[in-house]
Scaffold this motif. Structure first.
Motif, PDB file in Angstrom:
ATOM      1  N   CYS A  23      13.371  -9.480  -3.301  1.00 33.10           N
ATOM      2  CA  CYS A  23      12.884  -9.386  -1.922  1.00 33.10           C
ATOM      3  C   CYS A  23      11.363  -9.210  -1.913  1.00 33.10           C
ATOM      4  CB  CYS A  23      13.560  -8.214  -1.215  1.00 33.10           C
ATOM      5  SG  CYS A  23      15.363  -8.338  -1.183  1.00 33.10           S
ATOM      6  N   ALA A  24      10.828  -8.542  -2.925  1.00 35.59           N
ATOM      7  CA  ALA A  24       9.380  -8.345  -3.023  1.00 35.59           C
ATOM      8  C   ALA A  24       8.665  -9.689  -3.163  1.00 35.59           C
ATOM      9  CB  ALA A  24       9.056  -7.443  -4.212  1.00 35.59           C
ATOM     10  N   ASP A  25       9.235 -10.596  -3.953  1.00 37.99           N
ATOM     11  CA  ASP A  25       8.641 -11.930  -4.082  1.00 37.99           C
ATOM     12  C   ASP A  25       8.794 -12.726  -2.790  1.00 37.99           C
ATOM     13  OD1 ASP A  25       7.518 -11.838  -6.599  1.00 37.99           O
ATOM     14  OD2 ASP A  25       9.257 -12.678  -7.628  1.00 37.99           O
ATOM     15  N   ILE A  26       9.899 -12.532  -2.089  1.00 43.65           N
ATOM     16  CA  ILE A  26      10.094 -13.243  -0.819  1.00 43.65           C
ATOM     17  C   ILE A  26       8.998 -12.864   0.169  1.00 43.65           C
ATOM     18  CG2 ILE A  26      11.607 -13.575   1.167  1.00 43.65           C
ATOM     19  CD1 ILE A  26      13.987 -13.075  -0.695  1.00 43.65           C
ATOM     20  N   ILE A  27       8.704 -11.574   0.293  1.00 40.57           N
ATOM     21  CA  ILE A  27       7.647 -11.133   1.206  1.00 40.57           C
ATOM     22  C   ILE A  27       6.318 -11.796   0.839  1.00 40.57           C
ATOM     23  CG2 ILE A  27       6.233  -9.182   1.954  1.00 40.57           C
ATOM     24  CD1 ILE A  27       8.629  -7.367   1.587  1.00 40.57           C
ATOM     25  N   THR A  28       5.990 -11.773  -0.442  1.00 42.28           N
ATOM     26  CA  THR A  28       4.699 -12.281  -0.895  1.00 42.28           C
ATOM     27  C   THR A  28       4.582 -13.787  -0.686  1.00 42.28           C
ATOM     28  OG1 THR A  28       4.848 -10.575  -2.614  1.00 42.28           O
ATOM     29  CG2 THR A  28       3.041 -12.141  -2.794  1.00 42.28           C
ATOM     30  N   LEU A  29       5.628 -14.514  -1.017  1.00 44.84           N
ATOM     31  CA  LEU A  29       5.627 -15.965  -0.843  1.00 44.84           C
ATOM     32  C   LEU A  29       5.606 -16.348   0.634  1.00 44.84           C
ATOM     33  CD1 LEU A  29       8.282 -16.877  -3.552  1.00 44.84           C
ATOM     34  CD2 LEU A  29       5.866 -17.595  -3.595  1.00 44.84           C
ATOM     35  N   ALA A  30       6.427 -15.676   1.432  1.00 50.31           N
ATOM     36  CA  ALA A  30       6.515 -15.996   2.864  1.00 50.31           C
ATOM     37  C   ALA A  30       5.190 -15.741   3.565  1.00 50.31           C
ATOM     38  CB  ALA A  30       7.625 -15.181   3.519  1.00 50.31           C
ATOM     39  N   PHE A  67       0.812  -1.218   0.000  1.00 50.50           N
ATOM     40  CA  PHE A  67       0.000   0.000   0.000  1.00 50.50           C
ATOM     41  C   PHE A  67       0.850   1.275   0.000  1.00 50.50           C
ATOM     42  CE2 PHE A  67      -3.574  -2.546   0.109  1.00 50.50           C
ATOM     43  CZ  PHE A  67      -4.735  -1.789   0.133  1.00 50.50           C
ATOM     44  N   VAL A  68       2.168   1.124  -0.116  1.00 52.86           N
ATOM     45  CA  VAL A  68       3.069   2.273  -0.242  1.00 52.86           C
ATOM     46  C   VAL A  68       3.985   2.013  -1.434  1.00 52.86           C
ATOM     47  CG1 VAL A  68       4.836   3.677   0.865  1.00 52.86           C
ATOM     48  CG2 VAL A  68       3.007   2.677   2.242  1.00 52.86           C
ATOM     49  N   ARG A  69       3.769   2.685  -2.540  1.00 50.09           N
ATOM     50  CA  ARG A  69       4.560   2.529  -3.758  1.00 50.09           C
ATOM     51  C   ARG A  69       4.404   1.160  -4.414  1.00 50.09           C
ATOM     52  NH1 ARG A  69       7.800   6.797  -4.395  1.00 50.09           N
ATOM     53  NH2 ARG A  69       8.726   5.749  -6.174  1.00 50.09           N
ATOM     54  N   GLY A  70       3.443   0.352  -3.963  1.00 47.12           N
ATOM     55  CA  GLY A  70       3.255  -0.962  -4.548  1.00 47.12           C
ATOM     56  C   GLY A  70       4.106  -2.025  -3.879  1.00 47.12           C
ATOM     57  N   CYS A  71       3.938  -3.273  -4.303  1.00 41.05           N
ATOM     58  CA  CYS A  71       4.640  -4.409  -3.694  1.00 41.05           C
ATOM     59  C   CYS A  71       6.073  -4.473  -4.215  1.00 41.05           C
ATOM     60  CB  CYS A  71       3.906  -5.707  -4.003  1.00 41.05           C
ATOM     61  SG  CYS A  71       2.135  -5.687  -3.619  1.00 41.05           S
ATOM     62  N   ASP A  72       6.941  -3.642  -3.654  1.00 44.35           N
ATOM     63  CA  ASP A  72       8.307  -3.529  -4.176  1.00 44.35           C
ATOM     64  C   ASP A  72       9.384  -3.683  -3.111  1.00 44.35           C
ATOM     65  OD1 ASP A  72       8.002  -1.194  -2.766  1.00 44.35           O
ATOM     66  OD2 ASP A  72       8.758   0.127  -4.354  1.00 44.35           O
ATOM     67  N   ALA A  73       8.991  -4.160  -1.921  1.00 48.32           N
ATOM     68  CA  ALA A  73       9.936  -4.377  -0.818  1.00 48.32           C
ATOM     69  C   ALA A  73      10.595  -3.097  -0.334  1.00 48.32           C
ATOM     70  CB  ALA A  73      11.009  -5.403  -1.212  1.00 48.32           C
ATOM     71  N   SER A  74       9.980  -1.954  -0.591  1.00 50.74           N
ATOM     72  CA  SER A  74      10.540  -0.687  -0.109  1.00 50.74           C
ATOM     73  C   SER A  74      10.500  -0.600   1.413  1.00 50.74           C
ATOM     74  CB  SER A  74       9.796   0.501  -0.718  1.00 50.74           C
ATOM     75  OG  SER A  74       8.397   0.413  -0.501  1.00 50.74           O
ATOM     76  N   ILE A  75       9.630  -1.381   2.048  1.00 47.63           N
ATOM     77  CA  ILE A  75       9.517  -1.368   3.502  1.00 47.63           C
ATOM     78  C   ILE A  75      10.731  -2.009   4.177  1.00 47.63           C
ATOM     79  CG2 ILE A  75       8.339  -3.610   3.730  1.00 47.63           C
ATOM     80  CD1 ILE A  75       6.570  -2.281   5.875  1.00 47.63           C
ATOM     81  N   ASP A  78       0.785  -2.177  -8.294  1.00 48.12           N
ATOM     82  CA  ASP A  78       1.919  -1.361  -8.761  1.00 48.12           C
ATOM     83  C   ASP A  78       3.253  -2.098  -8.720  1.00 48.12           C
ATOM     84  OD1 ASP A  78       0.166   0.744  -9.128  1.00 48.12           O
ATOM     85  OD2 ASP A  78       0.501   1.579  -7.139  1.00 48.12           O
ATOM     86  N   VAL A  79       3.254  -3.361  -9.158  1.00 45.41           N
ATOM     87  CA  VAL A  79       4.503  -4.125  -9.122  1.00 45.41           C
ATOM     88  C   VAL A  79       5.468  -3.647 -10.196  1.00 45.41           C
ATOM     89  CG1 VAL A  79       3.497  -6.201  -8.103  1.00 45.41           C
ATOM     90  CG2 VAL A  79       3.507  -5.937 -10.589  1.00 45.41           C
ATOM     91  N   LEU A  80       6.747  -3.819  -9.926  1.00 44.07           N
ATOM     92  CA  LEU A  80       7.790  -3.575 -10.905  1.00 44.07           C
ATOM     93  C   LEU A  80       8.150  -4.910 -11.539  1.00 44.07           C
ATOM     94  CD1 LEU A  80      10.051  -1.238  -8.737  1.00 44.07           C
ATOM     95  CD2 LEU A  80       8.397  -0.549 -10.476  1.00 44.07           C
TER      96      LEU A  80
END
Length: 346
Positions: free
Chosen positions: A127-134, A76-84, A310-312
């Motif tokens: 890392c974005a995929d890791i968050i989503t899969l985990a 919900f911040v810049r899309g699912c891009d592991a920016s967090i 908003d995925v990259l």
């Protein structure tokens, strides 16, 4: 001669600007998220992530709540891009320092998964995929649905605390929905995603006013079950701002009990309780409270959709070597062009 040199300089300047503009405006061809994206480049990627989640879940079943929150706060911040995941530096703060993210947890799990993936397949899995899969794997371990997670996300290049604007626990259904709507999610999907609170918890400071001084009345929130008020007062009196489960019945089990609880006025957070009373959401809450199979199916669909915000993909962003830091940025051709343009302009 001077005039000729100036003309040549002007021509060169114009040509460089045209080339630079072309590079900026040329359309990029992006790939899409797909199932088994790493089938060739890192065949065991999903299993490696799952193993790390299994190990952590065995030690701490509440990790499901932590990952669900991390995933939501990331997408919900810049899309699912592991920016967090980015750590702040001495010169620049990251999303981690924003108020809503100060209690986000699970970073060590993501780091461990990344460490193992880099050993097996260097610079392949984002890392974005890791968050989503985990997150999906932890939901399954807690008894929830095994929903689809297409992969192929890439990691973002920006992490700014000023970008963090998330719905809060005291908002109304209408107010909270505006944030979801802005991300392309429907009201029903918001109700479903908040169902993740079935394994969630909150610090007492997020709802303490509901226990004793609701909206300045000097009394508890009249919409909260008196027995729950008494119980929470006792729990919140222990320690400094302790945490309590949002589902007071099956706290670590991913089920539809959350909806049953809020229909009995046992919602801990104001936003949760309003889901059951607001005319726009109460009907779906009633349906989900009585139909666990529908909740599982619809929740999974909503999570899959949220994971695409908003995925990259393709060549956008990067694949980080370390999830907590951007990769060192090599000088690109565009950077070189910019340097030349700047020198000419000077």
């Amino acid at each position: 001669m001077t005039k000729m040199m100036n003309n040549n300089k002007s021509t060169t300047h114009s040509s460089l600007l045209i080339v630079f503009s072309f590079l900026l405006l040329s359309p990029c061809v992006f790939a899409q998220l797909t199932p088994n994206f790493y089938k060739v480049s890192c065949p065991n990627a999903e299993q490696i992530v799952k193993q790390v989640v299994i190990e952590q879940f065995a030690k701490d079943p509440t990790i499901t709540a932590g990952l669900l929150r991390m995933h939501f706060h990331d997408c919900f911040v810049r899309g699912c891009d592991a920016s967090i995941l980015i750590n702040s530096t001495s010169s620049k703060s990251s999303e981690k320092t924003a108020g809503p993210n100060l209690t986000v947890r699970g970073f060590e799990l993501i780091d461990e998964a990344k460490r193992r993936l880099e050993a097996a397949c260097p610079s392949k899995v984002s890392c974005a995929d890791i968050i989503t899969l985990a997150t999906r794997d932890s939901v399954v371990l807690a008894g929830g649905p095994n929903y689809a997670v297409p992969t192929g996300r890439r990691d973002g290049l920006v992490s700014n605390p000023n970008d963090v604007d998330l719905p809060g626990p005291t908002q109304s259904v209408t107010s909270a929905f505006q944030t979801f709507k802005n991300k392309g999610m429907t009201l029903d999907e918001m109700v479903l995603l908040l169902g993740a609170h079935t394994v969630g918890f909150a610090h007492c400071s997020f709802f303490s006013d509901r226990l004793s001084n609701f909206q300045g009345t000097g009394k508890p929130d009249p919409t909260m079950d008196p027995a729950l008020v008494t119980k929470l007062k006792g729990l919140c009196a222990i320690g400094s701002d302790p945490k309590v489960f949002l589902d007071q019945n099956t706290s670590n089990v991913f089920d539809n009990e959350f909806y049953r609880q809020i229909r009995k006025n046992r919602g801990v957070l104001k936003i949760d309780q309003e889901l059951a009373s607001d005319p726009s959401s109460s009907s779906l809450v009633s349906t989900l409270a009585s139909n666990p199979a529908q909740f599982f199916k619809s929740f999974g669909d909503a999570m899959t959709k949220m994971g695409k915000i908003d995925v990259l993909v393709g060549t956008a962003g990067e694949i980080r070597k370390n999830c907590a830091a951007f990769n060192p940025r090599p000088k690109t051709f565009i950077d070189s062009v910019l340097d030349i343009v700047e020198k000419i302009i000077e």
